[in-house]
Write an enzyme that holds these catalytic residues in place. Structure first.
Site, PDB file in Angstrom:
ATOM      1  N   GLU A  99       0.841  -1.214   0.000  1.00 17.81           N
ATOM      2  CA  GLU A  99       0.000   0.000   0.000  1.00 17.81           C
ATOM      3  C   GLU A  99       0.869   1.255   0.000  1.00 17.81           C
ATOM      4  O   GLU A  99       0.518   2.280  -0.600  1.00 17.81           O
ATOM      5  CB  GLU A  99      -0.954  -0.029   1.207  1.00 17.81           C
ATOM      6  CG  GLU A  99      -2.059  -1.066   0.991  1.00 17.81           C
ATOM      7  CD  GLU A  99      -2.583  -1.728   2.254  1.00 17.81           C
ATOM      8  OE1 GLU A  99      -2.380  -1.196   3.360  1.00 17.81           O
ATOM      9  OE2 GLU A  99      -3.203  -2.806   2.129  1.00 17.81           O
ATOM     10  N   GLU A 169       4.189 -10.833   0.595  1.00 22.40           N
ATOM     11  CA  GLU A 169       2.748 -10.572   0.521  1.00 22.40           C
ATOM     12  C   GLU A 169       2.321 -10.409  -0.939  1.00 22.40           C
ATOM     13  O   GLU A 169       2.453  -9.320  -1.510  1.00 22.40           O
ATOM     14  CB  GLU A 169       2.408  -9.279   1.270  1.00 22.40           C
ATOM     15  CG  GLU A 169       2.766  -9.306   2.731  1.00 22.40           C
ATOM     16  CD  GLU A 169       1.939  -8.292   3.516  1.00 22.40           C
ATOM     17  OE1 GLU A 169       1.227  -8.714   4.433  1.00 22.40           O
ATOM     18  OE2 GLU A 169       1.983  -7.098   3.193  1.00 22.40           O
ATOM     19  N   GLY A 175      -6.212  -8.475   1.565  1.00 21.83           N
ATOM     20  CA  GLY A 175      -7.553  -7.932   1.781  1.00 21.83           C
ATOM     21  C   GLY A 175      -8.588  -8.483   0.825  1.00 21.83           C
ATOM     22  O   GLY A 175      -9.700  -7.969   0.751  1.00 21.83           O
TER      23      GLY A 175
END
Ligand code: PGA
Length: 254
Positions: A99, A169, A175
């Protein structure tokens, strides 16, 4: 055994009362960790000191920041330095979360500076890497992740890499409720360990904790963490629930 770590990444969630309640709930479970196990809480900056206070009697519980700036101090309104985090007794900083890369344009060069400033201030980085769906569909995930690691970490001495924490990740699993299978995670983790072995030797590679991140939940943590090269997880959504995250901590290899 290298460190087995369950790291909560709260991201930009919870108000003060909710943070307080969640920490109370987890601490009250009195989870006993072995010497090689750790629980880490990466909380928003305003809750760092609160978290430190709450976990002070929980053995092998640590606090992490979710980011820091590249510079030590100065006219950088709104930023937080590694030196500040170190001065309040924080142990870890997440560096290079996807992010941050996506929404704040943090590239491998900026991240290399952030890793350096953390190490200089005695903070441990939890360095994130991982490919997008597009890259996985092309089958070039190994090269992509290897490049992220090389460009950001390969300037470091072996002594700095020894005991380092990496979080793999895959962006398509963050998510989304879609995890990599335990086998896919193991495959990439073994690849990552080998990238370090080739550069720094096997002993250093074996000392690195490689966490998996992307839709880790209480009901899949044990299987994923059970794989030989998976040393725990970096957990977003499920870390906001006290029962879920407590179970995830207890799914670490012992
Ligand atoms: P998630 O997030 O567990 O909600 O998929 C993981 C992360 O972004 O670190």
């Amino acid at each position: 055994m290298r460190k087995q770590i369950a790291a909560a990444n709260w991201k930009m969630n919870l108000n003060l009362q909710q943070a307080d309640d969640l920490l109370n709930e987890i601490v009250s479970k009195n989870i006993q960790l072995s010497e090689d196990q750790q629980a880490v809480f990466a909380v928003p900056f305003p809750y760092l000191l609160l978290t430190k206070e709450k976990i002070k009697n929980s053995k092998n519980f640590f606090v992490a920041a979710q980011n820091c700036y590249t510079q030590e101090s100065g006219a950088f309104t709104g930023e937080v330095s590694a030196a500040m985090l170190s001065s309040i007794g924080i142990e870890y900083v997440i560096i290079g979360h996807s992010e941050r890369r996506e929404y704040f344009s943090e590239d491998n060069q900026i991240l290399a500076q952030k890793v350096d400033v953390c190490l200089k201030n005695n903070l441990k980085a939890i360095f994130c890497c991982g490919e997008s769906l597009e890259i996985r569909e092309k089958g070039s995930q190994n090269q992509f992740v290897e490049n992220q690691l090389k460009e950001t970490l390969f300037h470091l001495e072996a002594s700095a890499i020894s005991g380092f924490v990496i979080a793999y990740e895959p962006i398509w699993a963050i998510g989304t409720g879609k995890t990599a299978t335990a086998e896919e995670a193991q495959e990439m983790h073994a690849y990552v360990r080998n990238v370090f072995a080739e550069k720094y030797g096997n002993d250093v590679a074996q000392s690195i904790s490689i966490l998996y991140g992307g839709s880790v939940k209480a009901n899949n943590a044990k299987e994923i963490f059970g794989k030989p090269d998976v040393d725990g997880g970096l957990v977003g959504g499920a870390s906001l629930n006290g029962n879920e995250f407590s179970e995830i901590i207890q799914s670490l290899k012992s």
